[in-house]
Scaffold this motif. Sequence first.
Motif, short mmCIF file in Angstrom:
data_model
loop_
_atom_site.label_atom_id
_atom_site.label_comp_id
_atom_site.label_asym_id
_atom_site.label_seq_id
_atom_site.Cartn_x
_atom_site.Cartn_y
_atom_site.Cartn_z
N HIS A 191 0.86 -1.18 0.00
CA HIS A 191 0.00 0.00 0.00
C HIS A 191 0.90 1.23 0.00
O HIS A 191 1.89 1.28 0.74
CB HIS A 191 -0.91 0.00 1.24
N GLU A 201 -5.48 -7.00 -0.46
CA GLU A 201 -5.60 -5.68 0.15
C GLU A 201 -5.37 -5.78 1.66
O GLU A 201 -5.91 -6.67 2.31
CB GLU A 201 -6.99 -5.10 -0.12
N PRO A 202 -4.60 -4.86 2.21
CA PRO A 202 -4.43 -4.87 3.67
C PRO A 202 -5.66 -4.29 4.36
O PRO A 202 -6.41 -3.53 3.77
CB PRO A 202 -3.23 -3.94 3.87
N TYR A 203 -5.85 -4.69 5.60
CA TYR A 203 -6.82 -4.02 6.45
C TYR A 203 -6.10 -3.60 7.72
O TYR A 203 -4.97 -4.03 7.97
CB TYR A 203 -8.02 -4.92 6.74
N SER A 204 -6.73 -2.76 8.51
CA SER A 204 -6.07 -2.26 9.72
C SER A 204 -6.27 -3.23 10.87
O SER A 204 -7.40 -3.65 11.15
CB SER A 204 -6.65 -0.89 10.10
N GLU A 212 -1.56 4.79 12.77
CA GLU A 212 -2.51 4.22 11.81
C GLU A 212 -1.78 3.47 10.69
O GLU A 212 -2.27 2.44 10.20
CB GLU A 212 -3.40 5.33 11.22
N ILE A 213 -0.61 3.99 10.29
CA ILE A 213 0.15 3.26 9.26
C ILE A 213 0.64 1.93 9.83
O ILE A 213 0.58 0.89 9.15
CB ILE A 213 1.34 4.11 8.76
N LEU A 222 -1.96 -0.67 9.69
CA LEU A 222 -2.14 -1.24 8.35
C LEU A 222 -1.01 -2.23 8.02
O LEU A 222 -1.23 -3.20 7.29
CB LEU A 222 -2.21 -0.13 7.31
N GLY A 281 -1.91 -5.28 9.94
CA GLY A 281 -3.06 -5.85 9.25
C GLY A 281 -2.71 -6.41 7.88
O GLY A 281 -3.41 -7.28 7.36
N GLY A 282 -1.62 -5.91 7.30
CA GLY A 282 -1.17 -6.42 6.00
C GLY A 282 -0.75 -7.88 6.08
O GLY A 282 -1.19 -8.72 5.28
N VAL A 322 5.31 -4.70 3.73
CA VAL A 322 4.77 -3.74 4.69
C VAL A 322 5.88 -2.89 5.30
O VAL A 322 7.06 -3.22 5.24
CB VAL A 322 3.98 -4.46 5.82
N ASN A 328 4.58 -7.24 13.78
CA ASN A 328 3.62 -7.61 12.75
C ASN A 328 3.41 -9.13 12.65
O ASN A 328 2.28 -9.61 12.60
CB ASN A 328 4.08 -7.07 11.39
#
Length: 373
Positions: A13, A67-70, A113-114, A117, A120-121, A141, A161
């Motif tokens: 992303h 697609e990643p989500y948070s 917030e990054i 993600l 969440g990735g 990520v 992560n």
Amino acid sequence: MTATSTRTGYLYHEVFGWHDTGSGPIFPSNGFGGVQPMLHAESPETKRRFHELVVVSGLIKELHRIEPYSATEEDLLRCHTVEHVRAMQEASKLPKGGDAGDGVSPFGNGGYEIALLAAGGIMAMTDAVLSGEVRNGYALVRPPGHHAIPSMGMGFCMFNNVGIAARHAQTKRGVGRIAVVDWDVHHGNGTQAIFYEDPSVLNISLHQDNCFPPDSGKISETGAGAGTGYALNVPIPPGSGNPAYEYAMTQVVMPALRRFRPEIILVSCGFDASLMDPLARQMVTSEGYRRLTTLLMEVADEVCGGRIAMSHEGGYNPMYVPFCGLAVLEQMSGHTTLVDPYSAFDYMASGPMLDHQRAAIDAAAKNVAGIPA
Ligand code: ZN
């Protein structure tokens, strides 16, 4: 959980390139202290250029985008203390952000917030591999994660992560046994700390002996309590190249995975063991990373239906990281694209494994028998 797909997942992303590590090269810039501002070692360049090479080479057409989500606060708290999570949230609201914990891991306003993600990735990629949407996959990520311990971030990492993805898979996807293979050149101390007393996660770290963190990742660190035997450390002497890393795979990683028989393998994939990296002194080439991937896929086919989810960690040479990453993704997906132009320098790393390198890996291999059968 039948892996029916032959596809390889890929996740990136653009906002990962907006994680702002500031203008101190590693340490904060300081005019009269002599530290001239420049891009932080953990800058967007290595990862952004890797992604752009995936696109320009055409390999992107062969990959299945995920697609990643948070990640949620609940996801973070499976690995981290509430104090650490609150500290990151608060610092992230400041106009210039804050630091993950050790003073060399800055992040900008909105960095929390990054980081959600990024975590969440790899969670999303793990989901996709477990559901069979893809056979294997790579989450590119940023920020990275493997140094983050429960109570703080460090080593350019905010949250762990891969640890968060492992706990997510166990809690929400019904997975029992997970193996983490960490071939970033630095010790995966954070992941080790999270799972040190946990027999459901086998954590294997290949790293340069006594590189970062200092005095971390010794052979004698094998887990504790119920987790005794489930941490494996392979400290590899500086100056080691493809033959030593391949030997570590065949003598430690592959037999350990055959013994443990995980349901999925998560990889902390760093490209800072490369022969061109500024933050370590190893000599792995892009072909070396391709070979490590081949071997990992072989053992994954044997033990867990080929299920591999990789998460990007370190790697600090913006010229060379993209070609190492391309080689891994080519191998995972079974397609080839460009020739690595830097292979012209592979002769530097073409020497045989040296006796002291073999001895160090043989010593680590003795702990494979300590994994409870
Ligand atoms: Zn690293």
